[in-house]
Write an enzyme that holds these catalytic residues in place. Structure first.
Site, PDB file in Angstrom:
ATOM      1  N   THR A   1      31.499   8.625  29.361  1.00 14.94           N
ATOM      2  CA  THR A   1      30.724   7.928  28.327  1.00 14.94           C
ATOM      3  C   THR A   1      29.437   8.676  28.018  1.00 14.94           C
ATOM      4  O   THR A   1      29.039   8.802  26.855  1.00 14.94           O
ATOM      5  CB  THR A   1      30.405   6.494  28.787  1.00 14.94           C
ATOM      6  OG1 THR A   1      31.630   5.801  29.056  1.00 14.94           O
ATOM      7  CG2 THR A   1      29.636   5.742  27.720  1.00 14.94           C
TER       8      THR A   1
ATOM      9  N   ASP B   1      37.618   8.438  21.764  1.00 13.15           N
ATOM     10  CA  ASP B   1      37.512   8.081  23.175  1.00 13.15           C
ATOM     11  C   ASP B   1      38.857   7.541  23.663  1.00 13.15           C
ATOM     12  O   ASP B   1      39.668   7.054  22.869  1.00 13.15           O
ATOM     13  CB  ASP B   1      36.421   7.018  23.345  1.00 13.15           C
ATOM     14  CG  ASP B   1      36.048   6.777  24.797  1.00 13.15           C
ATOM     15  OD1 ASP B   1      36.408   7.605  25.657  1.00 13.15           O
ATOM     16  OD2 ASP B   1      35.390   5.756  25.082  1.00 13.15           O
ATOM     17  N   GLU B   2      39.094   7.635  24.962  1.00 17.88           N
ATOM     18  CA  GLU B   2      40.327   7.105  25.573  1.00 17.88           C
ATOM     19  C   GLU B   2      41.569   7.615  24.827  1.00 17.88           C
ATOM     20  O   GLU B   2      42.480   6.848  24.493  1.00 17.88           O
ATOM     21  CB  GLU B   2      40.318   5.567  25.596  1.00 17.88           C
ATOM     22  CG  GLU B   2      39.097   4.945  26.251  1.00 17.88           C
ATOM     23  CD  GLU B   2      39.089   5.092  27.764  1.00 17.88           C
ATOM     24  OE1 GLU B   2      39.978   5.785  28.307  1.00 17.88           O
ATOM     25  OE2 GLU B   2      38.199   4.516  28.413  1.00 17.88           O
TER      26      GLU B   2
ATOM     27  N   GLN C   1      44.819   7.800  33.504  1.00 21.86           N
ATOM     28  CA  GLN C   1      44.495   6.407  33.204  1.00 21.86           C
ATOM     29  C   GLN C   1      45.210   5.913  31.946  1.00 21.86           C
ATOM     30  O   GLN C   1      44.748   4.981  31.285  1.00 21.86           O
ATOM     31  CB  GLN C   1      42.980   6.243  33.059  1.00 21.86           C
ATOM     32  CG  GLN C   1      42.215   6.554  34.333  1.00 21.86           C
ATOM     33  CD  GLN C   1      40.734   6.277  34.206  1.00 21.86           C
ATOM     34  OE1 GLN C   1      40.301   5.138  34.033  1.00 21.86           O
ATOM     35  NE2 GLN C   1      39.930   7.327  34.282  1.00 21.86           N
TER      36      GLN C   1
ATOM     37  N   ARG D   1      38.043   1.874  40.253  1.00 22.86           N
ATOM     38  CA  ARG D   1      36.981   0.955  39.819  1.00 22.86           C
ATOM     39  C   ARG D   1      35.955   0.771  40.932  1.00 22.86           C
ATOM     40  O   ARG D   1      34.849   0.301  40.699  1.00 22.86           O
ATOM     41  CB  ARG D   1      37.536  -0.422  39.456  1.00 22.86           C
ATOM     42  CG  ARG D   1      38.549  -0.516  38.323  1.00 22.86           C
ATOM     43  CD  ARG D   1      38.144   0.215  37.094  1.00 22.86           C
ATOM     44  NE  ARG D   1      38.687   1.579  37.102  1.00 22.86           N
ATOM     45  CZ  ARG D   1      38.229   2.564  36.357  1.00 22.86           C
ATOM     46  NH1 ARG D   1      37.209   2.367  35.563  1.00 22.86           N
ATOM     47  NH2 ARG D   1      38.772   3.764  36.406  1.00 22.86           N
TER      48      ARG D   1
END
Length: 741
Positions: free
Chosen positions: A33, A217-218, A248, A600
């Site tokens: 980020t 993003d992603e 991911q 996480r």
């Protein structure tokens, strides 16, 4: 450019590579980020006008946070950025160019429930039996086809069986119904821009010149439509920067295609690739387990994650007796960690594969008086009273919105029944007019009582009144006045039940949300509020500020981090999730999902599994997940806990008695601070609702279904239920926890 000093050397390189295609492979916790944020700030500082930058994210929450950071870095001019989710950004373009697609700018965005209702109505109109062909399955296939950019005509041509043929004709009728209602579903927000750009080259060129720099993003979670629309926009200047982590990629059920990131370098041979491999989030032990796990996947990009963080505590794997014991052990661990490390409750998260797992976890937290919040329950904007209120507002901006009219034409009750509605719809179809226009001509429709015609006229007059008031009143005043005149708050208050008072509070909260929206926007409009509401997600509404334990699915946890993470249910069939067999690609995605859960965690990771679990209303004896073998044994402690005393049907049958006298090879049993006598929820009797053939029911895992057969008596009574999207399931009513739909 002083902010660049905050980046490590590889991050700086990724930020400064401004021109041409760029791929940034960002491992978990590697500062993705920050790199994306600083790259945009760097472009602006280099003289790129913010309005020429299009940044696409997967949640509004992420977009808002990043834009706020960019404003802090380079100033207020950054507010001109086009930054948000794919759906919100392309909805914005579609509003501007709607007429080229023969829509109006005030088109309605239908959510999943709205689109499902349109599917059912399309089936009814075509005479396609809902008993023979599952409407939810048809809806799913239509959505999947749109994500793959397959139009109705092509779908029909590719049909392989009768179900495909029926889906094809429903798909075509469904699109016609959306068009008549001046509405688009979520998938249209990606499919329609591609259609627009192919059919209108001048419009495509305009946006290619507008967005000279595109950042995604992603990227590992993009589907074919998302890939194609960004490729179209970026083809002129080729300043395409994609950021993501193949490890991911967990959304194939939404159409995401991991090949988009795996093959990006093939599609853009001149792309520069940067690998962010330093993890700033987790301890060495946690990161090591994640790395050992993901190496079992064949489809992955090469990277070697490392961290300067401490070794940290070992990962604790807890074997539990059953799902109730699992909840109990998690509570005990939370209490022990809080006592030891003084963590706040908001530092803990419990993640699981399916929403159904939360029930026993909630029970344990409630009994211990530990506050918790659930991400992914019934969304605020999906509650009936909220959807009813919003439907009125939607009609004000789009009178062609048939779904909203049908929803509230008799809410609050005004004596307009289903027969009248059907006659109105038939008349509208015969005359070739909208349902709303048919309301004005109700006098011409036979077989509708005068009293009912009066109610129809009053409903339309109410809508027309507020359509005329829209330019004269603020959005806050308009919504409060409309809700007041409808009398819904008074109705809920007079009812006086806990449920009705909760609905009263929810409608009040909606009015507060509208006021807040108006306070935050320079030029708030009803259109923009309804669009924002339609595109909100679970994570967008979760703030994480309340001091409470968080419960969520593994899918919802992506992008978040917590000091202490519990991953519940590491059992074959649950994680990895499958019925009988599982394909390699599906297994690899389940492994990536577990990887997301592991990464996480910042300080401590607990993993639990059970020897006995109630699933689908029946007792199962699951095997330990293969993933627990794959994370290895280095710095992993395995704990077998003696079951705390309680009464239960399974225990009385001797199912659990062996555990009390069995293997006690625990390395370090979790401290038991109290011994509870817990009620046996599994053997509670079913509600008084009488299940009969044809009854519509809801199951916590399978959702809505229809009872097609009931057999047996007493505690052995079973029901065969046809679930939408899951087929027929045979359930023991004693355990199934079915409730009437």
């Amino acid at each position: 450019m002083s902010f660049l000093k905050e980046l490590n050397p590889v991050q700086q390189e990724g930020v400064k590579a401004a021109n041409g295609p760029v791929m940034i492979i960002a491992g978990a916790g590697s500062g993705k980020t920050r790199v994306l944020t600083y790259r945009i700030a760097y472009l602006i500082q280099c003289g790129v006008p913010p309005y020429q930058i299009l940044a696409l994210t997967f949640t509004n929450k992420a977009a808002n946070e990043m834009k706020s950071r960019i404003v802090n870095l380079v100033g207020e001019e950054a507010r001109q950025l086009w930054m948000g989710t794919f759906h919100s950004m392309f909805a914005r373009i579609l509003r501007r160019e709607a007429e080229a697609l023969e829509y109006t700018k005030s088109f309605t965005i239908y959510d999943d429930d709205d689109s499902f209702n349109v599917v059912k109505k399309s089936m009814e109109r075509l005479g396609v039996s809902a008993q023979q062909y599952n409407a939810r399955a048809i809806q799913s296939r239509i959505s999947g086809s749109k994500n793959q950019l397959i139009y109705p005509q092509e779908y029909a041509r590719l049909a392989r069986d009768v179900f495909d043929e029926k889906t094809g004709i429903v798909y075509e009728e469904y699109q016609k119904n959306l068009r008549r209602s001046n509405a688009m579903d979520f998938d249209d927000l990606l499919m329609k821009p591609i259609e627009l750009f192919h059919n209108e080259p001048d419009i495509l060129k305009k946006y290619q010149e507008r967005f000279k720099f595109i950042l995604v993003d992603e990227f590992q979670d993009t589907n074919k439509a998302q890939y194609e629309v960004t490729k179209l926009l970026g083809s002129a200047h080729r300043n395409m920067c994609v950021v993501g982590d193949d490890a991911q990629s967990i959304y194939s059920f939404r159409g995401a295609d991991i090949r988009n990131i795996l093959d990006f370098a093939k599609d853009y041979p001149d792309c520069q690739t940067f690998r962010l491999e330093q993890n700033y989030r987790s301890t060495k032990n946690i990161l090591g387990a994640a790395d050992r796990l993901i190496r079992y996947n064949a489809d992955r990009l090469q990277k070697n994650l490392w961290t300067d963080n401490t070794e940290g505590d070992p990962i604790t794997v807890v074997e539990c007796t059953d799902d109730q014991d699992e909840g109990y052990q998690i509570v005990q661990a939370i209490q022990a960690e809080s006592h030891k490390n003084k963590f706040d409750l908001k530092d803990y998260v419990v993640v699981y594969r399916t929403n159904a797992q939360s029930r026993s976890l909630e029970d344990s937290l409630r009994r211990s008086s530990i506050p918790y919040v659930i991400v992914g329950g019934v969304r605020f904007y999906e509650r009936k009273e909220i959807k009813d209120s919003l439907a009125y507002l939607r009609i004000l901006v789009n009178t062609n919105d048939e779904e909203s009219i049908l929803r509230v034409i008799n809410f609050p009750g005004r004596g307009i029944g289903e027969t009248t509605v059907e006659r109105l719809r038939t008349f509208a179809a015969e005359q070739g007019i909208s349902l709303y226009d048919a309301l004005a001509l109700v006098e011409r429709i036979q077989d509708i009582a005068d009293r009912t015609k009066k109610s129809v006229r009053q409903f339309r007059s109410l809508v027309e009144k507020y359509r005329l008031l829209m330019p004269q009143m603020s959005l806050t005043e308009l919504s409060r006045s409309l809700i007041d005149e409808l009398g819904v708050l008074k109705m809920f208050k007079e009812e006086g039940t806990p449920e009705s008072m909760n609905r009263w509070e929810n409608v009040q909260e909606l009015l507060s949300a509208i006021s807040g929206f108006c306070d935050e926007r320079e030029d708030p409009s009803l259109d923009s509020f309804l669009e924002e509401v339609a595109l909100v997600s679970d994570i967008d509404t979760w703030e994480g500020s309340r001091n409470a334990v968080t419960l969520m699915t593994l899918h919802s946890s992506k992008g978040l981090e917590f000091r202490v993470v519990f991953i519940a249910g590491l059992e074959e069939g649950l994680l990895p999730f499958y019925s009988n067999t599982i394909e390699r690609t599906d297994l690899e995605e389940e492994r990536r999902l577990f990887y997301v859960g592991i990464t996480r965690a910042q300080k401590k990771l607990y993993i639990t599994h059970t020897k006995l679990r109630y699933r689908f209303g029946e007792v199962s004896y699951p095997s330990v997940s293969r993933f627990l073998t794959e994370i290895g044994t280095d710095n992993v402690e395995r704990v077998t806990n003696e079951l705390h005393r309680r009464t239960s049907a399974a225990a009385s049958n001797g199912v659990r008695s062996n555990q009390r006298n069995g293997d006690r090879r625990a390395k370090r049993p979790l401290p038991a601070q109290s011994i509870d006598v817990l009620p046996d929820y599994e053997s509670e009797s079913q509600d008084t609702f009488e299940f009969q053939r044809g009854s519509m029911v809801v199951h916590e895992t399978f959702g809505k279904g229809r009872v097609i057969e009931v057999t047996g008596n007493g505690e052995s009574r079973k029901a065969a239920v046809q679930f939408e999207g899951y087929g027929v399931k045979r359930l023991i009513l004693k355990f199934a926890k079915l409730r009437p739909a």
